[in-house]
Scaffold this active site. Structure first.
Site, PDB file in Angstrom:
ATOM      1  N   THR A  10      23.652  51.445  16.835  1.00  0.00           N
ATOM      2  CA  THR A  10      22.803  50.327  17.273  1.00  0.00           C
ATOM      3  C   THR A  10      22.636  49.256  16.188  1.00  0.00           C
ATOM      4  O   THR A  10      23.024  49.450  15.047  1.00  0.00           O
ATOM      5  CB  THR A  10      21.429  50.858  17.709  1.00  0.00           C
ATOM      6  OG1 THR A  10      20.918  51.737  16.703  1.00  0.00           O
ATOM      7  CG2 THR A  10      21.512  51.612  19.018  1.00  0.00           C
ATOM      8  N   SER A  37      15.637  45.027  12.349  1.00  0.00           N
ATOM      9  CA  SER A  37      16.567  44.430  13.304  1.00  0.00           C
ATOM     10  C   SER A  37      17.695  43.797  12.508  1.00  0.00           C
ATOM     11  O   SER A  37      17.439  42.966  11.643  1.00  0.00           O
ATOM     12  CB  SER A  37      15.867  43.363  14.143  1.00  0.00           C
ATOM     13  OG  SER A  37      16.826  42.646  14.890  1.00  0.00           O
ATOM     14  N   ARG A  38      18.929  44.199  12.785  1.00  0.00           N
ATOM     15  CA  ARG A  38      20.052  43.667  12.016  1.00  0.00           C
ATOM     16  C   ARG A  38      20.465  42.284  12.508  1.00  0.00           C
ATOM     17  O   ARG A  38      21.383  41.693  11.965  1.00  0.00           O
ATOM     18  CB  ARG A  38      21.228  44.655  12.066  1.00  0.00           C
ATOM     19  CG  ARG A  38      20.860  45.971  11.403  1.00  0.00           C
ATOM     20  CD  ARG A  38      22.023  46.928  11.211  1.00  0.00           C
ATOM     21  NE  ARG A  38      21.500  48.193  10.712  1.00  0.00           N
ATOM     22  CZ  ARG A  38      21.383  49.288  11.437  1.00  0.00           C
ATOM     23  NH1 ARG A  38      21.747  49.283  12.693  1.00  0.00           N
ATOM     24  NH2 ARG A  38      20.894  50.393  10.925  1.00  0.00           N
ATOM     25  N   VAL A  39      19.806  41.805  13.565  1.00  0.00           N
ATOM     26  CA  VAL A  39      20.043  40.437  14.026  1.00  0.00           C
ATOM     27  C   VAL A  39      19.042  39.495  13.362  1.00  0.00           C
ATOM     28  O   VAL A  39      19.349  38.361  13.026  1.00  0.00           O
ATOM     29  CB  VAL A  39      19.954  40.359  15.570  1.00  0.00           C
ATOM     30  CG1 VAL A  39      20.041  38.932  16.058  1.00  0.00           C
ATOM     31  CG2 VAL A  39      21.069  41.191  16.197  1.00  0.00           C
TER      32      VAL A  39
END
Length: 508
Positions: free
Chosen positions: A338, A364-366
């Site tokens: 994810t 959150s990697r976004v």
């Protein structure tokens, strides 16, 4: 009437040609062993992986194992009637589910059949449950927020359309509540939702459907349910069926949110199937391809490029941990697939901090790409101030003298924590989140008692709705806070605070 031999032979040849082209040859095999919803079949040389098989009594199965002289299949229905010696035929069809707008508002099982007593689903479109994920070229980067309506998530762990954000935590920490709040918040956001229930009690699924109906969320939601009482193959199929339903809308250029609740039970169902099919067990008795089980599912979540229609499928898988152990086999697998995780902590939950999001372990990697400009600007110091608060709170327990600066940081951290608390099934529009977070981060709440923060937040929301409606309207339209709007917001906060303090004094 004279017929020439050449004419007769040409007619016969034509009939033979047509007869052979119309004739369908079904591959037929024999059941050699059956137990626990599985069957071993001798023959079926032309069977393919995932193909639908026809058993006697209108029972269907799905090919799972392709061996040298046997086929291992799982049964997708009542297996009591199937016995050794029964004939099995191939159908030439991969397992598929009905898709399209007629699925909206319906509760279906893992095969897409309705279980909500609202009659048959009127659709002519079907999609295979298994298919390849979109390639890199047909995707584009995640840059549009999917608002959850939850302050702690939209501020610190933002989710973008096309992202895969894991919700992870022990049982009874509010994982499903976050997912349901997110679905409720998609009202009027042009996002279709799919909730996949895997291995849950039927009563739990019924209560979730009831909540969604009460909040008018079933108007844009499909529920795919494979309950704990159903056989393992149906629990295994459920998330792939839900994903196929969502992909139909994504490829039409629409935005879709899908919840997998939860993939821990999905992995357990797959382990059951694999062990019964005599596949070699690996770590914790899971088969060796359990990583591929979830990666091929979650990779199907994507934001498609403009050439492909620009649709998106956002996945929120849920994983249940045991005693907070995120280093266990299935949790680490799904974390690595994810684009970040929302980690819910039992201690925070029991301390009354709900949603119990652990700001330190959630990521959150976004990141800011999935936030509107106004939120990105205001929320940036929250994570740092909460980390400082945790450190100083642990230090201050020793009872030593604290200087004024430290006390101020502690007070600020307490108020930010209080602002991030939120009631269940009450998602907040992003423009009102920005307003209260602005008040907290700019230290307008420092002189209010902590226990009054929640009441002040409600009064500030009402104050702005009635007296300054242009503030949230501009934030919603422009996605940022202009200088003029900021001055109006400061005035609104100060006026509301004066009225609030005055009212408190009069009560005393």
């Amino acid at each position: 009437m004279n017929l020439k031999p050449e004419e007769i032979s040409s007619v016969i040849k034509e009939q033979i040609r047509n007869y052979s082209s119309k004739m369908i040859v079904a591959d037929v095999g024999t059941v050699t062993q059956t137990a626990d919803g599985m069957a071993r079949i001798y023959g079926l040389e032309k069977a393919i992986q995932g193909e639908l098989l026809g058993f006697p009594g209108d029972v269907f199965g799905m090919v799972m194992n392709l061996e040298e002289d046997h086929v291992g299949a799982v049964l997708l229905g009542d297996s009591e009637e199937i016995k050794e010696g029964d004939m099995v035929r191939t159908t030439g069809r991969i397992v598929e589910v009905p898709v399209g707008d007629s699925m909206i508002g319906r509760v279906v099982n893992a095969l897409g059949q309705p279980i909500d007593a609202k009659g048959p689903i009127q659709t002519t479109r079907y999609r295979p449950v298994e298919r390849s994920a979109p390639g890199v070229i047909s995707r584009k980067s995640v840059d549009t927020p999917l608002q959850t309506g939850i302050k702690a998530i939209d501020a610190m762990v933002p989710v973008g359309r096309g992202q895969r954000e894991l919700i992870i935590g022990d049982r009874q920490t509010g994982k499903t509540a976050i997912a349901i709040d997110t679905i409720i918040n998609q009202k009027n956001q042009n996002v279709k939702c799919i909730y996949v229930a895997i291995g849950q009690k039927a009563s739990t699924v019924a209560s979730i459907v009831k909540i969604l109906e009460e909040h008018k969320a079933m108007d844009y939601t499909t529920v795919v349910a494979s309950t704990a009482s159903e056989i393992a193959p149906l629990q295994y199929l459920a998330p792939y069926s839900g994903c196929a339903i969502g992909e139909e809308w994504m490829e039409r250029g629409e935005d879709v949110l899908i919840i997998y609740d939860d993939l821990s039970k999905h992995a357990a169902a797959y382990r059951t199937i694999s062990l019964l099919l005599k596949r070699p067990p690996g770590r914790e008795a899971y088969p060796g391809d359990v990583f591929y089980l979830h990666s091929r599912l979650l990779e199907r979540a994507a934001r498609l490029s403009d050439e492909q229609g620009g649709g998106s499928l956002t996945a929120l898988p849920i994983i249940e941990t045991l005693a907070g152990d995120v280093s266990a086999y299935i949790p680490t697998n799904v974390i690595s697939i994810t684009d970040g995780q929302i980690y819910l902590e039992t201690e925070l939950f029991h301390a009354g901090f709900r949603p119990a999001v652990n700001a330190g372990l959630s990521v959150s990697r976004v990141g800011g790409a999935a936030q509107i400009e106004a939120m990105k600007k205001i929320a940036s110091p929250i994570r740092v101030e909460l980390a400082q608060y945790r450190e100083l709170a642990a230090f201050s327990q020793f009872g030593s003298e604290l200087d004024e600066d430290t006390r101020k940081k502690l007070r600020q951290g307490e108020r930010i924590r209080e602002v991030l608390k939120q009631s269940q099934y009450e998602p907040i529009p992003v423009e009102y989140q920005v307003i209260i977070l602005y008040a907290a981060t700019k230290k307008y709440l420092l002189d209010l008692p902590v226990e009054e923060i929640s009441r002040f937040e409600k009064e500030l929301t009402e104050w702005i709705k009635t007296r300054f409606p242009e503030i949230p309207e501009e934030i919603a339209a422009q996605k940022q806070i202009s200088q003029e709007n900021e001055q109006n917001l400061i005035r609104a906060i100060e006026e509301c605070k004066q009225a609030f303090v005055k009212h408190n004094i009069e009560k005393q």
